[in-house]
Design a protein around this motif. Sequence first.
Motif, PDB file in Angstrom:
ATOM      1  N   ILE A  90       7.580   5.570  -2.018  1.00 16.40           N
ATOM      2  CA  ILE A  90       7.830   4.788  -0.794  1.00 16.40           C
ATOM      3  C   ILE A  90       7.438   3.327  -1.035  1.00 16.40           C
ATOM      4  CG2 ILE A  90       7.126   4.460   1.620  1.00 16.40           C
ATOM      5  CD1 ILE A  90       6.640   7.586   1.677  1.00 16.40           C
ATOM      6  N   THR A  91       6.272   3.124  -1.657  1.00 15.54           N
ATOM      7  CA  THR A  91       5.818   1.761  -1.944  1.00 15.54           C
ATOM      8  C   THR A  91       6.817   1.042  -2.845  1.00 15.54           C
ATOM      9  OG1 THR A  91       3.530   2.495  -1.770  1.00 15.54           O
ATOM     10  CG2 THR A  91       3.907   0.419  -2.913  1.00 15.54           C
ATOM     11  N   GLN A  92       7.274   1.729  -3.897  1.00 11.51           N
ATOM     12  CA  GLN A  92       8.212   1.105  -4.844  1.00 11.51           C
ATOM     13  C   GLN A  92       9.521   0.721  -4.146  1.00 11.51           C
ATOM     14  OE1 GLN A  92       7.793   4.498  -7.573  1.00 11.51           O
ATOM     15  NE2 GLN A  92       7.502   3.026  -9.223  1.00 11.51           N
ATOM     16  N   GLU A  93      10.015   1.601  -3.267  1.00 13.15           N
ATOM     17  CA  GLU A  93      11.296   1.291  -2.613  1.00 13.15           C
ATOM     18  C   GLU A  93      11.124   0.146  -1.609  1.00 13.15           C
ATOM     19  OE1 GLU A  93      13.545   4.677  -1.256  1.00 13.15           O
ATOM     20  OE2 GLU A  93      15.295   3.418  -0.818  1.00 13.15           O
ATOM     21  N   THR A 135      -0.513   4.335   3.162  1.00 13.19           N
ATOM     22  CA  THR A 135      -1.752   4.997   2.737  1.00 13.19           C
ATOM     23  C   THR A 135      -1.407   6.039   1.672  1.00 13.19           C
ATOM     24  OG1 THR A 135      -1.666   6.693   4.466  1.00 13.19           O
ATOM     25  CG2 THR A 135      -2.834   4.643   5.008  1.00 13.19           C
ATOM     26  N   GLY A 136      -2.292   6.195   0.717  1.00 15.19           N
ATOM     27  CA  GLY A 136      -2.003   7.105  -0.393  1.00 15.19           C
ATOM     28  C   GLY A 136      -0.788   6.645  -1.187  1.00 15.19           C
ATOM     29  N   GLY A 137      -0.604   5.333  -1.254  1.00 15.73           N
ATOM     30  CA  GLY A 137       0.631   4.783  -1.831  1.00 15.73           C
ATOM     31  C   GLY A 137       0.610   4.598  -3.338  1.00 15.73           C
ATOM     32  N   GLY A 138      -0.431   5.101  -3.999  1.00 14.53           N
ATOM     33  CA  GLY A 138      -0.519   4.910  -5.453  1.00 14.53           C
ATOM     34  C   GLY A 138       0.000   6.076  -6.262  1.00 14.53           C
TER      35      GLY A 138
END
Length: 293
Positions: free
Chosen positions: A32-35, A22-25
């Motif tokens: 965190i999303t990129q990793e 959540t709030g991953g943009g």
Amino acid sequence: MAGVVSSVFRPGLFAGKSAIVTGGGTGIGKAITQELLYLGCNVMVAARKLDRLEAAADEMRSQLKDEKVRLEVAECNIRKEDQVKNLIKTTVDKFGSLDYLVNNAGGQFMNTAGEFSLKGWNAVVETNLTGTFLCCREAHNQWMSKNGGVIVNIIANMFNGWPGMSHSGAARAGVDNLTKSLSVEWAPAGIRINSVAPGSTIFSDTAAQNYGSDTIFKAQIPRVPAKRLGTTEEVSAAVCFLLSPAAAFISGETVRVDGAQSLYSTSIVWEVPDHDKIPPYTWKDDKDGKSKL
Ligand code: ADE
């Protein structure tokens, strides 16, 4: 131009797994999303507004090295129960599983407690505490209760209170305690749940934009034993560790990523002015009636 993504963990560590961030943009959530994507995990990124999220998602997709890895986006206000239910359902429908939940969405505004309206207080508590609870509950009820999973809650350095952010401090402390309770309740379902508490010196462009400049970050450097700002990558590494099998025996824990800031100072440079409004209590000297202090 899209930047470089890397990791200290081995490529493929999360291959075939799926996560919600959540709030991953933006900011820490984006790192965190990129990793996770870099490590082979399918990721559903959720945020309140799709337009900004789509742009971030396009950038993150352009960084993907493996075309089997998927990044999906969902509009979700975590304060709304029906939207959270829908987020978890859509993720399970799209990816076929929900192995990891990273509750990163949150936010607050600075003010002193006497100035809070009830509406402002409720908004911060509903986002940071209730929203996180709803995401945990739905992940549990719709998938993890039968299949296990790992949850990481992103909180904040509020361990000695958080003057100027007392609503958020109370809500984040609530999440810290919720993490402990759920780690016990949900262990028999094969669910691990931990918190990560970034210091307020984690620098990201998003955070600097939110506060209008980087001055608020730089002012804190003397109050952090590490004597520097932290990076979103340093928070992401802690999250990936906790999600990974390397943390298989860790649950109900809170990992601080703050260069020892929380042991040394609070997260806001908060000076208490000189005053004499808290007089000492002593047994008065019978002869002159004066205090010993
Ligand atoms: N980020 C900040 N507030 C949020 C909310 N209510 N829902 C989702 N993401 C958020």
